[in-house]
Design an enzyme around this catalytic site. Structure first.
Site, PDB file in Angstrom:
ATOM      1  N   LYS A  68       0.982  -1.240   0.124  1.00  0.00           N
ATOM      2  CA  LYS A  68      -0.008   0.035   0.124  1.00  0.00           C
ATOM      3  C   LYS A  68       0.848   1.348  -0.018  1.00  0.00           C
ATOM      4  O   LYS A  68       1.999   1.007   0.488  1.00  0.00           O
ATOM      5  CB  LYS A  68      -0.952  -0.105   1.297  1.00  0.00           C
ATOM      6  CG  LYS A  68      -2.121   0.974   1.254  1.00  0.00           C
ATOM      7  CD  LYS A  68      -2.957   0.827   2.457  1.00  0.00           C
ATOM      8  CE  LYS A  68      -3.928   1.686   2.520  1.00  0.00           C
ATOM      9  NZ  LYS A  68      -5.186   1.207   3.576  1.00  0.00           N
ATOM     10  N   SER A 143     -10.503   1.759   0.248  1.00  0.00           N
ATOM     11  CA  SER A 143      -9.245   2.157   0.894  1.00  0.00           C
ATOM     12  C   SER A 143      -8.128   1.067   0.178  1.00  0.00           C
ATOM     13  O   SER A 143      -7.211   1.495  -0.666  1.00  0.00           O
ATOM     14  CB  SER A 143      -9.065   1.983   2.266  1.00  0.00           C
ATOM     15  OG  SER A 143      -7.872   2.000   2.645  1.00  0.00           O
ATOM     16  N   SER A 167     -10.533  -2.218   6.122  1.00  0.00           N
ATOM     17  CA  SER A 167      -9.814  -1.887   4.696  1.00  0.00           C
ATOM     18  C   SER A 167      -9.072  -3.229   4.316  1.00  0.00           C
ATOM     19  O   SER A 167      -8.477  -2.965   3.016  1.00  0.00           O
ATOM     20  CB  SER A 167      -8.918  -0.590   4.723  1.00  0.00           C
ATOM     21  OG  SER A 167      -9.435   0.412   4.134  1.00  0.00           O
TER      22      SER A 167
HETATM   23  N1  GLN Z   1     -14.471   2.710   5.560  1.00  0.00           N
HETATM   24  C1  GLN Z   1     -13.227   3.382   6.268  1.00  0.00           C
HETATM   25  C2  GLN Z   1     -13.354   4.956   6.172  1.00  0.00           C
HETATM   26  O1  GLN Z   1     -13.604   5.488   5.272  1.00  0.00           O
HETATM   27  C3  GLN Z   1     -12.170   2.575   5.824  1.00  0.00           C
HETATM   28  C4  GLN Z   1     -10.982   2.912   6.733  1.00  0.00           C
HETATM   29  C5  GLN Z   1      -9.665   1.934   6.547  1.00  0.00           C
HETATM   30  O2  GLN Z   1      -9.998   0.804   7.005  1.00  0.00           O
HETATM   31  N2  GLN Z   1      -8.649   2.446   6.029  1.00  0.00           N
HETATM   32  O3  GLN Z   1     -12.974   5.433   7.211  1.00  0.00           O
END
Ligand code: GLN
Length: 471
Positions: A68, A143, A167
């Site tokens: 990532k 994400s 995520s």
């Molecule tokens: N749905 C989560 C958000 O937008 C995703 C966050 C994550 O796990 N990076 O905050």
């Protein structure tokens, strides 16, 4: 070629596979597929050339894996897919990247994500969206969507990702692969760009549960550079895979997971899995865990507060792209203009939420209350774990939807984290494993099961994951 990480390591060890051939194959394939899915923003061919000979001597044998873009990598851009960090090259690498390198992991590239890991379905990435390999024009999950796509479309053998509310687990679920988030203190977060520091954890995407275990063991461990790191992480490194007596397992199925928004087809598949577990004499019982319903309001009070604080450093002076020709009156107007220009809409929306929950008028009502409810949730979930080994549920309420279909309603999207966020709030490990396919508008889409265990019970979670995977 369609390899698991295990098959690759075994093949290279017994000389039946040549690492260079496998890597060339995967890099070529990833480049080809990239034009369809837009998963990898930067390929690092020079890194491969310079490091393969050394890396293939490690336990992972130079396995091609992706990363990532919020993991800092010395010499290479780490942009978090934000315009704000478009050209940012960190002066040091994240500890977990260095640990993986020591274990012989080969980074083939870095890829797409929602800006600073927040958002919906990779739609907030500055560099464009990524598509799900299943169906047409569907989201890969949010994400971390792109690396789920890279693993699901067999362009690499695994990926390293961060999970703040889901995520790793949600994109894995939407793309039909395995996603695992460990105990909060298990993997160093030093050098990983924080979203919400008390919830973020590094997780893994792989094709099988066994691969997830291999990859996690290659990245976990105590790190004195992370103030939250715990020496117990080193115990996991030397622990042996657990043998589970399925007949002795007690599994909790909270009735709250069958909430109104759950797609009835996912519910049906989940209940089928429950019956299959019961057929193995596993004791699955419905329980009541009302505190789960507070997960979303709690997350959207704590997360923006921490996120806004973490994003404060990006101002075009301390960190972030500068704009020397920007007209401004004073320092405050420079900050304002640069942040308005380089942050995307979702980042701005969350900064506003951050200012709201942390303002003197609202701090006690939102932020402090959320902290108290977090304590309550940890206590209630711990109480369940006194009797049960795992808490079971679906991963998300629906299968992958069409790109942009839901972007007009961010609140609706925020509700999607319901099933997974409690693992981040309580700090325990959790995993998602594919459970079948669902016909959705004439397209077959993956559906998935989610389970969490008590903190530090990774070995037990992996053992159970293997049972569920083989149902
Ligand atoms: N749905 C989560 C958000 O937008 C995703 C966050 C994550 O796990 N990076 O905050």
């Amino acid at each position: 070629m369609q390899l698991t990480l295990r098959a690759y390591i075994d093949g290279v060890s017994d000389w039946s596979l040549d690492p260079q051939t496998v890597i060339d194959f995967y890099v070529k394939k990833a480049k080809q597929e990239n034009s369809k899915y837009n998963m990898i923003v930067r390929f690092h061919d020079d890194y491969i050339q310079q490091n393969l000979d050394t890396l293939k001597k490690g336990t992972l044998k130079g396995a091609p894996i992706v990363l990532k873009d919020n993991f800092l990598t010395k010499w290479y851009i780490s942009s978090c897919w934000s315009k704000m960090l478009e050209n940012y090259v960190a002066p040091y690498s994240a500890t977990c990247f260095e640990t993986l390198e020591k274990n012989g992991w080969l980074m083939i590239g870095k890829g797409n994500m929602d800006e600073f890991a927040m958002g919906s379905s990779t739609e907030t990435s500055y560099f464009g969206v990524t598509y799900n390999p299943y169906g047409t024009g569907r989201v890969p999950g949010w994400s971390s969507g792109w690396s789920a796509v890279a693993v699901a479309s067999d362009c690499c053998l695994g990926a390293l990702w961060t999970d703040t509310s889901w995520s790793v687990r949600q994109p894995a679920a939407l793309c039909g692969i395995v996603g695992m988030k460990p105990t909060y203190w298990m993997v160093s977060r030093s050098g990983v760009q924080s979203m919400a520091s008390s919830l973020d954890q590094v997780g893994v995407f792989t094709k099988t549960v066994e691969d997830a275990e291999i990859l996690l063991k290659a990245v976990a461990g105590f790190d004195e550079k992370d103030s939250q790191s715990d020496p117990r992480a080193d115990e996991f490194l030397t622990s042996k895979p657990k043998k589970l007596d399925v007949k002795k397992l007690k599994i909790a199925l909270p009735k709250e997971v069958f909430s109104e928004g759950l797609d009835p087809r996912i519910k049906e598949l989940l209940l089928q899995k429950v019956e299959q577990l019961r057929a193995l004499w596993c004791d699955v019982q419905e329980v009541s865990l009302p505190v789960l319903s507070y997960g979303i309001p709690l997350y959207y009070s704590l997360m923006p507060a921490e996120l806004g604080t973490n994003l404060a450093r990006f101002d075009g002076i301390k960190f972030g792209l500068q704009n020397k020709s920007l007209e401004h009156d004073d320092l405050a107007s420079y900050y304002q203009k640069i942040r308005s220009e380089w942050f995307g809409d979702e980042a701005k929306r969350r900064i506003l939420l951050s200012s709201f929950v942390l303002s003197s008028a609202n701090y006690e009502w939102y932020y402090l209350r959320a902290q108290k409810i977090r304590e309550q949730m940890i206590q209630d979930v711990d109480t369940i774990f006194e009797t049960y080994d795992f808490i079971l549920g679906p991963t998300t309420p629906s299968v992958a939807w069409k790109m942009w279909e839901r972007s007009a309603d961010p609140i609706q999207m925020y509700l999607e984290d319901f099933y997974t966020v409690s693992a981040n709030i309580c700090g325990g490990p959790a995993m998602t494993v594919p459970m079948g396919m669902i016909d959705d508008n004439w397209e077959k889409m993956p559906a998935w099961i989610h389970f969490m265990a008590q903190r530090w019970e990774e070995e037990k979670l992996f053992a159970f994951g293997k049972v569920v995977e083989n149902l």
